[in-house]
Design a protein around this motif. Structure first.
Motif, short mmCIF file in Angstrom:
data_model
loop_
_atom_site.label_atom_id
_atom_site.label_comp_id
_atom_site.label_asym_id
_atom_site.label_seq_id
_atom_site.Cartn_x
_atom_site.Cartn_y
_atom_site.Cartn_z
N PRO A 65 -2.20 -46.06 46.83
CA PRO A 65 -1.10 -45.32 46.22
C PRO A 65 0.26 -45.77 46.80
N LEU A 66 1.17 -46.13 45.91
CA LEU A 66 2.53 -46.47 46.33
C LEU A 66 3.40 -45.22 46.41
N THR A 67 3.28 -44.37 45.43
CA THR A 67 3.97 -43.08 45.41
C THR A 67 2.96 -42.04 44.94
N ARG A 68 3.44 -40.84 44.73
CA ARG A 68 2.56 -39.78 44.26
C ARG A 68 2.06 -40.05 42.83
N PHE A 69 2.83 -40.80 42.06
CA PHE A 69 2.51 -41.02 40.65
C PHE A 69 2.08 -42.45 40.33
N THR A 70 2.20 -43.38 41.25
CA THR A 70 1.83 -44.76 40.96
C THR A 70 0.91 -45.32 42.04
N ASN A 71 0.02 -46.19 41.63
CA ASN A 71 -0.80 -46.93 42.59
C ASN A 71 -1.03 -48.34 42.06
N VAL A 72 -1.38 -49.23 42.97
CA VAL A 72 -1.75 -50.60 42.61
C VAL A 72 -3.23 -50.74 42.92
N TYR A 73 -3.87 -51.63 42.19
CA TYR A 73 -5.30 -51.80 42.40
C TYR A 73 -5.73 -53.24 42.15
N ALA A 74 -6.88 -53.57 42.69
CA ALA A 74 -7.54 -54.85 42.46
C ALA A 74 -9.00 -54.56 42.16
N ARG A 75 -9.53 -55.26 41.17
CA ARG A 75 -10.94 -55.13 40.81
C ARG A 75 -11.56 -56.52 40.88
N GLY A 76 -12.81 -56.57 41.27
CA GLY A 76 -13.48 -57.86 41.33
C GLY A 76 -14.97 -57.71 41.44
N GLY A 77 -15.69 -58.73 41.03
CA GLY A 77 -17.14 -58.70 41.09
C GLY A 77 -17.74 -59.79 40.24
N ILE A 78 -18.86 -59.45 39.62
CA ILE A 78 -19.62 -60.41 38.83
C ILE A 78 -19.72 -59.90 37.39
N ASN A 79 -19.77 -60.83 36.45
CA ASN A 79 -19.94 -60.45 35.05
C ASN A 79 -21.07 -61.28 34.43
N TYR A 80 -21.66 -60.72 33.41
CA TYR A 80 -22.62 -61.46 32.58
C TYR A 80 -22.02 -61.54 31.19
N ALA A 81 -21.82 -62.74 30.69
CA ALA A 81 -21.14 -62.90 29.41
C ALA A 81 -21.90 -63.83 28.48
N ALA A 82 -21.69 -63.61 27.20
CA ALA A 82 -22.19 -64.49 26.14
C ALA A 82 -20.97 -65.02 25.39
N VAL A 83 -20.82 -66.34 25.37
CA VAL A 83 -19.69 -66.99 24.71
C VAL A 83 -20.19 -67.65 23.44
N ASP A 84 -19.60 -67.29 22.31
CA ASP A 84 -19.95 -67.90 21.02
C ASP A 84 -18.87 -68.90 20.64
N LEU A 85 -19.27 -70.13 20.42
CA LEU A 85 -18.36 -71.20 20.01
C LEU A 85 -18.73 -71.62 18.59
N ASP A 86 -17.86 -71.37 17.66
CA ASP A 86 -18.06 -71.78 16.27
C ASP A 86 -17.24 -73.05 16.05
N THR A 87 -17.90 -74.14 15.80
CA THR A 87 -17.20 -75.41 15.58
C THR A 87 -17.41 -75.88 14.15
N ARG A 88 -16.39 -76.54 13.66
CA ARG A 88 -16.40 -77.01 12.27
C ARG A 88 -16.53 -78.52 12.26
N ASN A 89 -17.31 -79.02 11.35
CA ASN A 89 -17.43 -80.46 11.17
C ASN A 89 -16.19 -80.95 10.43
N PRO A 90 -15.38 -81.81 11.03
CA PRO A 90 -14.12 -82.22 10.39
C PRO A 90 -14.32 -83.11 9.16
N ASP A 91 -15.54 -83.64 8.96
CA ASP A 91 -15.76 -84.54 7.82
C ASP A 91 -15.97 -83.79 6.51
N THR A 92 -16.34 -82.51 6.58
CA THR A 92 -16.58 -81.75 5.36
C THR A 92 -15.36 -80.89 5.05
N ARG A 93 -15.17 -80.58 3.79
CA ARG A 93 -14.00 -79.83 3.35
C ARG A 93 -14.38 -78.43 2.90
#
Length: 188
Positions: A102-130
């Motif tokens: 807490p910096l003051t009665r009404f404000t505080n600063v914080y830090a969060r950290g740890g580990i995540n499990y994520a799924a990344v979807d990559l949609d790529t387009r073939n540039p040769d087709t229209r």
């Protein structure tokens, strides 16, 4: 009426006890924007970011940090009117710790950290087709990676707060994401 007054007097200590209980739970909803890139900068995108979090407070300064996050990409595709070759989106879960001061009665600063499990979807387009729906290929990458966030919160009473946060989430296969989030928190 005479019986009601002693009953109210007996309940007064209970209500003051309930209001003086320490806050142990916190739910937060954060919305904002974020971008994703990889080390080679061949795939990248930006989009709308959503996070729903829960914290269990051990004391005033430390808590368990959990949550679900998602980013719906496609901003680079829209911005270039279909000239890009990829669209990215991701979602996952967070597990870590949150440290706040807490910096003051009404404000505080914080830090969060740890580990995540994520799924990344990559949609790529073939540039040769229209302009065909069949020319898109989706690849999904999954894995565990670290995350970190820095922010500040403005308290709006004992049970509500507004937060502003920067968050960096490392994603599988050398991808990473930077988020800028505005949130509202409910503490009980």
């Amino acid at each position: 009426m005479k019986n009601l007054i002693p009953a109210l007097l007996l309940l007064c200590p209970l209500s003051s006890y309930a209001s003086s209980q320490p806050i142990t739970h916190e739910m937060g909803l954060r919305l904002g924007g974020g971008g994703m890139s990889n080390n080679s900068h061949t795939d990248g995108d930006a989009g709308f970011t959503f996070e729903l979090g829960y914290n269990y407070h051990f004391n005033r300064y430390f808590s368990l940090d959990t949550g679900y996050f998602a980013n719906s990409g496609g901003l680079s595709y829209i911005g270039s009117l279909g000239l890009t070759q990829s669209i990215s989106s991701y979602n996952g879960g967070l597990l870590g710790i949150k440290a706040e001061y807490p910096l003051t009665r009404f404000t505080n600063v914080y830090a969060r950290g740890g580990i995540n499990y994520a799924a990344v979807d990559l949609d790529t387009r073939n540039p040769d087709t229209r302009k065909s729906k069949d020319n898109w290929h989706t690849r999904t990458e999954r894995g565990f990676s670290p995350y970190i966030a820095l922010g500040t919160e403005l308290a709006l009473g004992q049970h509500f707060g507004i937060s502003v946060e920067y968050q960096r989430i490392e994603l599988p296969h050398n991808f990473s994401s930077n988020h800028y989030l505005l949130g509202i928190n409910f503490k009980f």
